[in-house]
Scaffold this active site. Sequence first.
Site, PDB file in Angstrom:
ATOM      1  N   CYS A  10      40.671  69.400  84.751  1.00  0.00           N
ATOM      2  CA  CYS A  10      39.780  68.329  84.843  1.00  0.00           C
ATOM      3  C   CYS A  10      40.528  66.845  85.316  1.00  0.00           C
ATOM      4  O   CYS A  10      41.807  66.922  85.178  1.00  0.00           O
ATOM      5  CB  CYS A  10      39.146  68.094  83.451  1.00  0.00           C
ATOM      6  SG  CYS A  10      40.012  67.668  82.275  1.00  0.00           S
ATOM      7  N   CYS A  13      42.696  65.684  82.447  1.00  0.00           N
ATOM      8  CA  CYS A  13      44.059  66.577  82.567  1.00  0.00           C
ATOM      9  C   CYS A  13      44.908  66.041  83.628  1.00  0.00           C
ATOM     10  O   CYS A  13      46.459  65.824  83.366  1.00  0.00           O
ATOM     11  CB  CYS A  13      43.762  67.957  82.674  1.00  0.00           C
ATOM     12  SG  CYS A  13      42.658  68.716  81.247  1.00  0.00           S
TER      13      CYS A  13
END
Length: 77
Positions: A10, A13
């Site tokens: 994501c 992240c």
Amino acid sequence: MKIEILGTGCSKCNKTKEVIEKVLKNDGVEAEVVKIEDVEKILNYGVMITPAVVIDGEVKLVGKVPDEKEIRKWISQ
């Protein structure tokens, strides 16, 4: 020092990895940075929300992008 970034890819992240690598470079700190995207491996750390940061096997942060101050505190210990 081994820094693991737990997350499935994501944007948070990816941002976590960017910020950690930036601090390491700016501070001249050598560390192995590894991105862990395998859900089973993430769950083995007891992490249910990503991103998460693990340093030398110890979970330091779960569910948010760390700021530079937090990262510097971890790497100086």
